[in-house]
Design an enzyme around this catalytic site. Structure first.
Site, PDB file in Angstrom:
ATOM      1  N   ASP A  23       0.841  -1.199   0.000  1.00 33.60           N
ATOM      2  CA  ASP A  23       0.000   0.000   0.000  1.00 33.60           C
ATOM      3  C   ASP A  23       0.875   1.247   0.000  1.00 33.60           C
ATOM      4  O   ASP A  23       1.808   1.339   0.805  1.00 33.60           O
ATOM      5  CB  ASP A  23      -0.857   0.045   1.281  1.00 33.60           C
ATOM      6  CG  ASP A  23      -2.085  -0.838   1.188  1.00 33.60           C
ATOM      7  OD1 ASP A  23      -2.271  -1.494   0.154  1.00 33.60           O
ATOM      8  OD2 ASP A  23      -2.868  -0.875   2.163  1.00 33.60           O
ATOM      9  N   LYS A  80      -8.197   0.723  -5.109  1.00 35.24           N
ATOM     10  CA  LYS A  80      -9.407   0.165  -4.505  1.00 35.24           C
ATOM     11  C   LYS A  80     -10.657   0.912  -4.934  1.00 35.24           C
ATOM     12  O   LYS A  80     -10.667   2.147  -4.990  1.00 35.24           O
ATOM     13  CB  LYS A  80      -9.304   0.253  -2.972  1.00 35.24           C
ATOM     14  CG  LYS A  80      -8.281  -0.689  -2.352  1.00 35.24           C
ATOM     15  CD  LYS A  80      -8.332  -0.582  -0.833  1.00 35.24           C
ATOM     16  CE  LYS A  80      -7.135  -1.211  -0.157  1.00 35.24           C
ATOM     17  NZ  LYS A  80      -7.097  -2.670  -0.237  1.00 35.24           N
ATOM     18  N   GLY A 152      -5.646  -2.957   8.808  1.00 35.26           N
ATOM     19  CA  GLY A 152      -5.296  -1.816   9.643  1.00 35.26           C
ATOM     20  C   GLY A 152      -5.157  -2.137  11.116  1.00 35.26           C
ATOM     21  O   GLY A 152      -5.096  -1.238  11.943  1.00 35.26           O
ATOM     22  N   ARG A 164      -6.482 -20.491   6.613  1.00 37.96           N
ATOM     23  CA  ARG A 164      -6.667 -21.886   7.035  1.00 37.96           C
ATOM     24  C   ARG A 164      -8.056 -22.401   6.653  1.00 37.96           C
ATOM     25  O   ARG A 164      -8.209 -23.531   6.212  1.00 37.96           O
ATOM     26  CB  ARG A 164      -6.497 -22.005   8.563  1.00 37.96           C
ATOM     27  CG  ARG A 164      -5.053 -22.041   9.007  1.00 37.96           C
ATOM     28  CD  ARG A 164      -4.980 -22.607  10.427  1.00 37.96           C
ATOM     29  NE  ARG A 164      -3.629 -22.638  10.942  1.00 37.96           N
ATOM     30  CZ  ARG A 164      -2.777 -23.644  10.748  1.00 37.96           C
ATOM     31  NH1 ARG A 164      -3.140 -24.695  10.027  1.00 37.96           N
ATOM     32  NH2 ARG A 164      -1.572 -23.604  11.263  1.00 37.96           N
ATOM     33  N   GLY A 213      -3.496  -7.464   8.098  1.00 38.50           N
ATOM     34  CA  GLY A 213      -2.880  -7.640   9.407  1.00 38.50           C
ATOM     35  C   GLY A 213      -1.422  -8.045   9.382  1.00 38.50           C
ATOM     36  O   GLY A 213      -0.817  -8.266  10.431  1.00 38.50           O
ATOM     37  N   GLY A 234      -0.306  -3.644   4.067  1.00 35.86           N
ATOM     38  CA  GLY A 234      -0.989  -2.361   4.050  1.00 35.86           C
ATOM     39  C   GLY A 234      -0.279  -1.365   4.927  1.00 35.86           C
ATOM     40  O   GLY A 234       0.741  -0.776   4.554  1.00 35.86           O
ATOM     41  N   SER A 235      -0.780  -1.216   6.132  1.00 36.70           N
ATOM     42  CA  SER A 235      -0.278  -0.172   7.020  1.00 36.70           C
ATOM     43  C   SER A 235       1.116  -0.486   7.533  1.00 36.70           C
ATOM     44  O   SER A 235       1.857   0.423   7.914  1.00 36.70           O
ATOM     45  CB  SER A 235      -1.253  -0.036   8.191  1.00 36.70           C
ATOM     46  OG  SER A 235      -2.586  -0.134   7.722  1.00 36.70           O
TER      47      SER A 235
END
Lengths: 293, 184
Positions: A23, A80, A152, A164, A213, A234-235
């Site tokens: 990101d 996005k 996030g 999983r 995550g 991402g973050s």
């Protein structure tokens, strides 16, 4: 000569396998990502943790930012669009974005229907938590999947759960008798023909990345260990103290996910990773993974 | 290391040969030929540097062992890349231009005639490069709209498209024949 075929759209995602998609919110970050070895960047106005903090309605990024990122790098650029927002998706397609993420990180525009992604020349990636959701998205024309995780949060637990779950359900399907598949399709809310195809292949017909995550090189390697084809971060990267170093470490840990000595080296002195959020402290309405149907 | 590795493994095995996935440079000593898959050339290049593959790859090519680059792999093999001062491995006497057919929305499938290998070959081009210039020892094997999309120079084979994305294994079989010729 044919453009926008299923093979061309899915093939693009195949080329990203074993790689990291990062990101970014501006040209400078995009260049850092490319330099670090990212296989693509996701152009955003705000990373998920900031979207979470800001609250309100999260929409498609300002086209100016997307354009700036497209001009800054030669690797593919993703962006996005809101779930079900036909026009945001068409705008991104018209701009020449290489892949669109119909994403639960943004506030959904439609609480009943996703985009009919078969209608577009540009390929789509969508999030999934289980095989039913994965199959519905593929049925609508998604050319690539990713776990939803919990964006996030810097907490890998939900991405692990989703990876999983999908893989366990694929294994179960593969071992089923043919006469059990229709009922499974009913229970999962999944297209029957697609389940037959997955049973035959022994895997999903499109690549499935981890997302939502990933905060450390070890998190990225964990998701590869669990069968992810690649990783979205991402973050994690640009919220860390040294983004360039952090980005390189994530790329290398993804490639060499079973080289634990290397991951130990890569993980040294990376500075403080993002603080992270314990999932049970999130109010149900703050859980982005519940968005999508 | 990154890219469409699984598909190439499937194609090689379908042709009756043995495939090994290379992640460390030491492994190169144990193989007779090398496929450089499609992927992102910038990402693959970074991993080549990080894991110190570059000299071994050049030596592999100079030893006359066959190498086959598809899409990103072709870019890695090329002696010149338009817009860049330095090539990557730089062993094949061609100049390539990256993403020369446009962005993803312009990616396409097309029918090709590949000299001596296949007629009516359905080729998948994804953000593909093409060969702008080829040296005199380079044999041009296929063109699409007057652009060179497949070529061979001795032990080096390169194409702009992705043979690994279709179940037509004629090109992989051709490459395996190239390898067999070097072993005999």
């Amino acid at each position: 000569m044919k453009i926008g075929t299923e093979r061309v759209k899915r093939g693009m995602a195949e080329m990203q396998k074993g790689g990291v998609i990062m990101d970014v919110v501006n040209a400078e970050q995009a260049k850092i990502a490319e330099e670090a070895g990212a296989v693509a960047v996701m152009a955003l106005e705000r990373v998920p943790s900031d979207i979470r903090a800001a609250g309100g309605v999260a929409r498609m990024a300002d086209p100016r930012i997307v354009e700036e990122v497209m001009n800054a790098v030669t690797i593919p650029v993703m962006a996005k669009a809101r779930i079900g927002h036909i026009v945001e998706a068409r705008v991104l397609e018209a701009m020449g974005v290489d892949y669109i993420d119909e994403s639960e990180v943004l506030t959904p525009a439609d609480e009943e229907y996703h985009l009919n992604k078969r209608d577009y020349t540009v390929p789509f990636v969508c999030g999934c938590r289980d095989l039913g959701e994965a199959a519905r998205r593929i049925g609508e024309g998604a050319s690539m999947l990713r776990t939803k995780g919990e964006p996030g949060t810097g907490n890998i637990v939900e991405a692990v759960r989703h990876m999983r779950k999908v893989n366990a359900q694929v294994r179960k399907l593969v071992n089923m008798n043919a006469d059990e598949v229709m009922t499974e399709a009913k229970l999962l809310g999944a297209p029957y023909e697609l389940l037959l195809e997955i049973k035959e292949l022994g895997r999903l017909p499109v690549v499935n990345f981890a997302a939502g995550g990933v905060a450390t090189p070890a998190d990225a390697a964990l998701m590869m260990e669990l069968g992810a084809d690649g990783v979205f971060v991402g973050s994690g990267i640009f919220k860390s103290d040294n983004p360039a170093k952090f980005a390189r470490a994530i790329v290398e840990a993804t490639t060499h996910y079973q080289d634990y000595k290397l991951i130990a080296e890569l993980s040294k002195e990376l500075g403080t990773p993002m603080k992270g959020i314990e999932i049970s402290t999130l109010a149900p309405e703050a859980r982005m993974q519940e968005r999508g149907w | 290391m990154q890219g469409a590795v699984r598909e190439h493994v499937q194609a090689i095995e379908a042709c009756g040969a043995e495939a090994v996935v290379i992640k460390k440079k030491e492994q190169l000593a144990n193989v007779d030929g090398l496929v450089m898959p499609g992927g992102e050339s910038t990402a693959i290049r970074r991993l080549i540097d990080k894991y110190d593959f570059m000299n071994e790859l050049k030596e592999f090519a100079q030893a006359g062992k066959p190498m086959f680059g598809t899409c990103a792999g072709l870019i890695l093999l090329a002696r010149n890349v338009v817009g860049y001062d330095e090539p990557h491995i730089g062993v094949m006497d061609v100049t390539v231009e990256r993403n020369s057919f446009g962005r993803q929305r312009e990616s396409f499938e097309a029918n090709l005639t590949i000299s001596g290998i296949a007629e009516n070959y359905n080729a998948v081009f994804i953000r593909a490069p093409h060969i702008v210039n080829a040296g005199e020892n380079v044999e041009i094997l296929a063109k699409h709209h007057e652009r060179i999309v497949m070529a061979r120079e001795g032990n080096l084979l390169g194409c702009s498209f992705h043979p690994e994305l279709t179940e037509d294994y004629r090109i992989t079989a051709y490459f395996i024949e190239m390898i067999k010729e070097t072993i005999v």
